[in-house]
Design a protein around this motif. Structure first.
Motif, PDB file in Angstrom:
ATOM      1  N   ALA A 115      32.686  45.510  39.118  1.00  0.00           N
ATOM      2  CA  ALA A 115      33.217  46.011  40.385  1.00  0.00           C
ATOM      3  C   ALA A 115      32.412  45.471  41.562  1.00  0.00           C
ATOM      4  CB  ALA A 115      33.210  47.545  40.391  1.00  0.00           C
ATOM      5  N   LEU A 116      31.096  45.412  41.405  1.00  0.00           N
ATOM      6  CA  LEU A 116      30.244  44.911  42.481  1.00  0.00           C
ATOM      7  C   LEU A 116      30.436  43.411  42.701  1.00  0.00           C
ATOM      8  CD1 LEU A 116      26.975  46.907  41.738  1.00  0.00           C
ATOM      9  CD2 LEU A 116      28.721  47.376  43.485  1.00  0.00           C
ATOM     10  N   ARG A 117      30.663  42.658  41.620  1.00  0.00           N
ATOM     11  CA  ARG A 117      30.915  41.222  41.769  1.00  0.00           C
ATOM     12  C   ARG A 117      32.207  40.971  42.531  1.00  0.00           C
ATOM     13  NH1 ARG A 117      27.553  41.088  37.566  1.00  0.00           N
ATOM     14  NH2 ARG A 117      28.859  41.580  35.795  1.00  0.00           N
ATOM     15  N   ALA A 118      33.215  41.827  42.345  1.00  0.00           N
ATOM     16  CA  ALA A 118      34.459  41.685  43.116  1.00  0.00           C
ATOM     17  C   ALA A 118      34.188  41.908  44.604  1.00  0.00           C
ATOM     18  CB  ALA A 118      35.505  42.676  42.611  1.00  0.00           C
ATOM     19  N   LEU A 119      33.382  42.898  44.942  1.00  0.00           N
ATOM     20  CA  LEU A 119      33.021  43.131  46.344  1.00  0.00           C
ATOM     21  C   LEU A 119      32.220  41.960  46.898  1.00  0.00           C
ATOM     22  CD1 LEU A 119      32.034  46.911  46.177  1.00  0.00           C
ATOM     23  CD2 LEU A 119      34.025  45.938  47.335  1.00  0.00           C
TER      24      LEU A 119
END
Length: 185
Positions: A115-119
């Motif tokens: 999820a953080l990599r998508a952000l």
């Protein structure tokens, strides 16, 4: 006639005992089934519903549960999307009794880092709230490792390039919540 009354009484006792045994077995099977449920099952059964939550960092949020990941949830609260690691949850309200299916396929493997990599890929401005009450950093996620994130910091109106920004490294266990752009908690 006396024998008829005796047999009727025995038959009634047997039916009562059988019914009680069946009810006991149903209760035991229900408890066993509930013992296998995870928090993710409970949360996925409430996707799209309103939920209230309190985090370990002391934040209290109320909003719509929009996404359930293997190790995180997303809640739409006051017009902003808030990512909450499951490890940061202290309590939840409003889940009702519904239970969803277990996550499968890709969804079951998407942890907090995904999820953080998508952000990070979207270069979204975020506010990272730490478990330490009132500690918050605002910036853009520059890098996501296996168990940490690097956040490029800037103050409001800061137009410096990415190279000139200060960077803070935050271990995943220290993350309380992550708010979308422009949020002020």
């Amino acid at each position: 006639m006396r024998w008829d009354a005796l047999f009727d009484d025995l038959e009634s006792q047997l039916a009562s005992a059988t019914s009680a045994q069946q009810e006991s077995e149903i209760r035991e099977r229900t408890r066993a089934e509930q013992s296998r449920q995870t928090l993710v099952h409970r949360l996925s059964g409430h996707r799209g519903g309103d939920v209230g939550l309190v985090t370990r960092g002391g934040r209290s949020l109320t909003g719509t549960l929009t996404t359930v990941g293997a190790a995180w949830i997303a809640v739409l609260a006051e017009g902003r999307s808030v990512l909450v690691p499951l490890s940061s949850l202290s309590s939840l309200r409003g889940l009702g009794r519904s239970v969803g299916p277990p996550l499968s396929g890709v969804g079951a493997r998407l942890g907090l880092g995904s999820a953080l990599r998508a952000l990070s890929r979207d270069r979204a401005q975020v506010a990272v709230w730490l478990v330490t009450p009132s500690a918050r950093y605002t910036g853009v996620i520059d890098r996501v490792g296996a168990d940490f994130l690097d956040l490029g910091l800037f103050s409001s109106g800061d137009e410096r390039s990415v190279r000139d920004r200060d960077v803070v490294t935050v271990p995943f266990p220290a993350v309380d919540t992550i708010d979308s752009a422009g949020s002020s908690g």
